[in-house]
Design a protein around this motif. Structure first.
Motif, PDB file in Angstrom:
ATOM      1  N   ASP A  80      39.873  22.160  40.568  1.00  0.00           N
ATOM      2  CA  ASP A  80      40.098  23.592  40.760  1.00  0.00           C
ATOM      3  C   ASP A  80      38.765  24.250  41.121  1.00  0.00           C
ATOM      4  OD1 ASP A  80      41.393  25.999  40.912  1.00  0.00           O
ATOM      5  OD2 ASP A  80      41.513  26.316  38.753  1.00  0.00           O
ATOM      6  N   ASP A  81      38.194  25.090  40.231  1.00  0.00           N
ATOM      7  CA  ASP A  81      36.947  25.778  40.549  1.00  0.00           C
ATOM      8  C   ASP A  81      35.767  25.194  39.769  1.00  0.00           C
ATOM      9  OD1 ASP A  81      37.658  26.629  38.037  1.00  0.00           O
ATOM     10  OD2 ASP A  81      37.199  28.736  38.381  1.00  0.00           O
ATOM     11  N   ARG A  82      35.842  23.919  39.455  1.00  0.00           N
ATOM     12  CA  ARG A  82      34.792  23.249  38.675  1.00  0.00           C
ATOM     13  C   ARG A  82      34.288  22.022  39.438  1.00  0.00           C
ATOM     14  NH1 ARG A  82      37.066  20.737  33.367  1.00  0.00           N
ATOM     15  NH2 ARG A  82      36.701  22.776  32.427  1.00  0.00           N
ATOM     16  N   LEU A  83      32.962  21.891  39.560  1.00  0.00           N
ATOM     17  CA  LEU A  83      32.409  20.692  40.176  1.00  0.00           C
ATOM     18  C   LEU A  83      32.503  19.530  39.201  1.00  0.00           C
ATOM     19  CD1 LEU A  83      30.821  19.249  42.455  1.00  0.00           C
ATOM     20  CD2 LEU A  83      28.722  19.935  41.261  1.00  0.00           C
ATOM     21  N   VAL A  84      33.075  18.436  39.654  1.00  0.00           N
ATOM     22  CA  VAL A  84      33.192  17.231  38.826  1.00  0.00           C
ATOM     23  C   VAL A  84      32.066  16.256  39.152  1.00  0.00           C
ATOM     24  CG1 VAL A  84      34.671  15.296  38.167  1.00  0.00           C
ATOM     25  CG2 VAL A  84      35.692  17.529  38.694  1.00  0.00           C
ATOM     26  N   PHE A  85      31.895  15.938  40.434  1.00  0.00           N
ATOM     27  CA  PHE A  85      30.768  15.091  40.815  1.00  0.00           C
ATOM     28  C   PHE A  85      30.343  15.375  42.248  1.00  0.00           C
ATOM     29  CE2 PHE A  85      34.243  12.016  41.963  1.00  0.00           C
ATOM     30  CZ  PHE A  85      33.885  11.725  43.287  1.00  0.00           C
ATOM     31  N   ALA A  86      29.110  14.984  42.552  1.00  0.00           N
ATOM     32  CA  ALA A  86      28.557  15.108  43.898  1.00  0.00           C
ATOM     33  C   ALA A  86      27.736  13.857  44.188  1.00  0.00           C
ATOM     34  CB  ALA A  86      27.683  16.358  44.016  1.00  0.00           C
ATOM     35  N   ILE A  87      27.899  13.318  45.386  1.00  0.00           N
ATOM     36  CA  ILE A  87      27.186  12.094  45.757  1.00  0.00           C
ATOM     37  C   ILE A  87      26.474  12.288  47.083  1.00  0.00           C
ATOM     38  CG2 ILE A  87      27.385   9.637  46.291  1.00  0.00           C
ATOM     39  CD1 ILE A  87      29.900   9.543  44.592  1.00  0.00           C
ATOM     40  N   GLU A  88      25.221  11.863  47.106  1.00  0.00           N
ATOM     41  CA  GLU A  88      24.417  11.825  48.326  1.00  0.00           C
ATOM     42  C   GLU A  88      24.442  10.389  48.836  1.00  0.00           C
ATOM     43  OE1 GLU A  88      21.031  14.233  50.247  1.00  0.00           O
ATOM     44  OE2 GLU A  88      23.138  14.476  49.727  1.00  0.00           O
ATOM     45  N   MET A  89      24.821  10.197  50.090  1.00  0.00           N
ATOM     46  CA  MET A  89      24.886   8.859  50.682  1.00  0.00           C
ATOM     47  C   MET A  89      23.969   8.793  51.893  1.00  0.00           C
ATOM     48  SD  MET A  89      28.822   7.590  50.439  1.00  0.00           S
ATOM     49  CE  MET A  89      29.554   7.209  48.853  1.00  0.00           C
ATOM     50  N   LYS A  90      23.022   7.847  51.849  1.00  0.00           N
ATOM     51  CA  LYS A  90      22.045   7.732  52.915  1.00  0.00           C
ATOM     52  C   LYS A  90      21.980   6.298  53.429  1.00  0.00           C
ATOM     53  CE  LYS A  90      20.639  11.998  52.752  1.00  0.00           C
ATOM     54  NZ  LYS A  90      20.941  12.927  53.877  1.00  0.00           N
ATOM     55  N   SER A  91      21.689   6.176  54.715  1.00  0.00           N
ATOM     56  CA  SER A  91      21.409   4.871  55.304  1.00  0.00           C
ATOM     57  C   SER A  91      20.115   4.984  56.095  1.00  0.00           C
ATOM     58  CB  SER A  91      22.557   4.432  56.221  1.00  0.00           C
ATOM     59  OG  SER A  91      22.728   5.348  57.292  1.00  0.00           O
ATOM     60  N   ARG A 133      28.764  18.755  32.314  1.00  0.00           N
ATOM     61  CA  ARG A 133      27.631  18.432  33.167  1.00  0.00           C
ATOM     62  C   ARG A 133      28.128  17.565  34.314  1.00  0.00           C
ATOM     63  NH1 ARG A 133      23.163  14.580  33.289  1.00  0.00           N
ATOM     64  NH2 ARG A 133      21.173  15.618  33.630  1.00  0.00           N
ATOM     65  N   PRO A 134      28.123  18.060  35.542  1.00  0.00           N
ATOM     66  CA  PRO A 134      28.623  17.259  36.655  1.00  0.00           C
ATOM     67  C   PRO A 134      27.851  15.955  36.816  1.00  0.00           C
ATOM     68  CG  PRO A 134      28.305  19.555  37.308  1.00  0.00           C
ATOM     69  CD  PRO A 134      27.685  19.397  35.960  1.00  0.00           C
ATOM     70  N   TRP A 135      28.562  14.923  37.249  1.00  0.00           N
ATOM     71  CA  TRP A 135      27.949  13.620  37.534  1.00  0.00           C
ATOM     72  C   TRP A 135      27.353  13.673  38.941  1.00  0.00           C
ATOM     73  CZ3 TRP A 135      28.163   9.507  40.907  1.00  0.00           C
ATOM     74  CH2 TRP A 135      27.765   8.242  40.439  1.00  0.00           C
ATOM     75  N   ILE A 136      26.112  13.194  39.088  1.00  0.00           N
ATOM     76  CA  ILE A 136      25.444  13.201  40.387  1.00  0.00           C
ATOM     77  C   ILE A 136      25.049  11.763  40.747  1.00  0.00           C
ATOM     78  CG2 ILE A 136      23.585  14.170  41.779  1.00  0.00           C
ATOM     79  CD1 ILE A 136      23.299  16.408  39.789  1.00  0.00           C
ATOM     80  N   GLY A 137      25.361  11.361  41.976  1.00  0.00           N
ATOM     81  CA  GLY A 137      25.069  10.006  42.395  1.00  0.00           C
ATOM     82  C   GLY A 137      24.252   9.946  43.675  1.00  0.00           C
ATOM     83  N   TYR A 138      23.455   8.883  43.786  1.00  0.00           N
ATOM     84  CA  TYR A 138      22.639   8.647  44.983  1.00  0.00           C
ATOM     85  C   TYR A 138      22.891   7.222  45.451  1.00  0.00           C
ATOM     86  CZ  TYR A 138      18.625   8.687  48.158  1.00  0.00           C
ATOM     87  OH  TYR A 138      17.822   8.638  49.277  1.00  0.00           O
ATOM     88  N   PHE A 139      23.305   7.096  46.708  1.00  0.00           N
ATOM     89  CA  PHE A 139      23.707   5.816  47.286  1.00  0.00           C
ATOM     90  C   PHE A 139      22.887   5.572  48.545  1.00  0.00           C
ATOM     91  CE2 PHE A 139      26.318   3.151  49.967  1.00  0.00           C
ATOM     92  CZ  PHE A 139      26.956   2.281  49.105  1.00  0.00           C
ATOM     93  N   PHE A 140      22.223   4.408  48.610  1.00  0.00           N
ATOM     94  CA  PHE A 140      21.307   4.161  49.717  1.00  0.00           C
ATOM     95  C   PHE A 140      21.491   2.759  50.288  1.00  0.00           C
ATOM     96  CE2 PHE A 140      17.360   3.187  51.863  1.00  0.00           C
ATOM     97  CZ  PHE A 140      17.013   4.381  52.461  1.00  0.00           C
ATOM     98  N   ILE A 141      21.620   2.674  51.611  1.00  0.00           N
ATOM     99  CA  ILE A 141      21.721   1.394  52.308  1.00  0.00           C
ATOM    100  C   ILE A 141      20.548   1.278  53.271  1.00  0.00           C
ATOM    101  CG2 ILE A 141      23.145  -0.087  53.768  1.00  0.00           C
ATOM    102  CD1 ILE A 141      25.570   1.560  52.941  1.00  0.00           C
ATOM    103  N   LEU A 142      19.787   0.198  53.122  1.00  0.00           N
ATOM    104  CA  LEU A 142      18.639  -0.063  53.981  1.00  0.00           C
ATOM    105  C   LEU A 142      18.925  -1.250  54.887  1.00  0.00           C
ATOM    106  CD1 LEU A 142      15.601   0.383  54.709  1.00  0.00           C
ATOM    107  CD2 LEU A 142      15.056  -1.218  52.846  1.00  0.00           C
ATOM    108  N   GLU A 143      18.581  -1.117  56.159  1.00  0.00           N
ATOM    109  CA  GLU A 143      18.748  -2.237  57.086  1.00  0.00           C
ATOM    110  C   GLU A 143      17.795  -3.372  56.705  1.00  0.00           C
ATOM    111  OE1 GLU A 143      18.295  -3.438  61.820  1.00  0.00           O
ATOM    112  OE2 GLU A 143      18.093  -1.340  61.215  1.00  0.00           O
ATOM    113  N   GLU A 144      18.328  -4.573  56.603  1.00  0.00           N
ATOM    114  CA  GLU A 144      17.503  -5.738  56.317  1.00  0.00           C
ATOM    115  C   GLU A 144      16.932  -6.288  57.617  1.00  0.00           C
ATOM    116  OE1 GLU A 144      17.650  -9.943  53.851  1.00  0.00           O
ATOM    117  OE2 GLU A 144      19.513  -9.111  54.646  1.00  0.00           O
TER     118      GLU A 144
END
Length: 235
Positions: A80-91, A133-144
């Motif tokens: 509804d009007d509440r943040l549950v989680f937010a994720i940053e995804m980077k490559s 307290r919203p859950w915050i995630g950071y996801f990162f993929i690096l080229e090998e």
């Protein structure tokens, strides 16, 4: 941390290589991470057990900030009007890797800091303060590739001695792995994931030892555990 789910590594490999294929067409649309996002959403829906959570992506996944008016995240979940989680995804491909590394670090640190403060100031919906307290995630993929895994050619130095954890010639793989570990250790993010992958469709996606807490299983176990508790105590 809750027990890790039994992840289908083939599904993760397919999602990552779908991302690389989409990324080769350009990242401007912001949709190249869609296959990875789909994995996260599928698991989140199962963890929520029928709770009506709305998932936002692209331009819709924009949240208010304090140090800036707003910030576009990659995947956001609302109740509804509440943040549950937010994720940053980077490559990160090896192209221009030397120009982007410090920017990636600063962006990761700044985004989490800003969102945490936005929560404290009551900008992220009802249940203001630490009751939710919203859950915050950071996801990162690096080229090998050689450029990302070989030791740096120049020795790292500064006006004062540098952190021994980096050694004298840290590779970009070392730098990003330590970034994710420390984002998690210092609680800037509730979950962090670091993946190393070649761009060839047959390449196996490599992950850190689960004991480091930044593999995909640990990342999703943290999120799913949070969601299960959130939904059980939802008001």
């Amino acid at each position: 941390m809750s027990a890790q789910p039994n992840w289908d590594n083939d599904a993760l490999n397919r999602a990552v290589h779908t991302m690389w294929a989409a990324r080769s067409q350009g990242t401007q649309s912001g949709k190249h991470m869609a296959a990875v996002e789909d994995l996260v959403i599928k698991s989140a829906i199962e963890a929520c057990k029928g709770t009506p959570i709305t998932f936002l992506r692209g331009e819709a996944a924009t949240l208010p900030g304090v140090y800036r008016p707003r910030k576009n995240w990659d995947l956001v979940a609302l109740d509804d009007d509440r943040l549950v989680f937010a994720i940053e995804m980077k490559s990160q491909s090896v192209e221009k890797i030397s120009n982007n590394a410090n920017n990636r670090n600063e962006e990761a640190i700044g985004s989490a800091t800003d969102l945490r403060l936005a929560h404290k100031k009551g900008l992220l919906g009802r249940d203001r303060g630490d009751a939710h307290r919203p859950w915050i995630g950071y996801f990162f993929i690096l080229e090998e590739a050689l450029q990302s895994t070989r030791p740096a050619r120049q020795q790292v130095s500064a006006a004062l001695p540098t952190d021994p954890a980096y050694g004298t010639h840290p590779s970009y793989e070392d730098r990003y792995r330590l970034l994710c570990e420390r984002l998690l250790e210092n609680k800037l993010y509730d979950g962090a994931c670091f993946l190393l992958s070649g761009t060839d469709p047959g390449a196996v996606v490599k992950q850190p030892d689960p004991s480091a807490g930044i593999d995909f299983g640990s990342f999703m176990a943290s999120l799913d555990g949070y969601l299960a508790k959130y939904c059980a105590n939802r008001t």
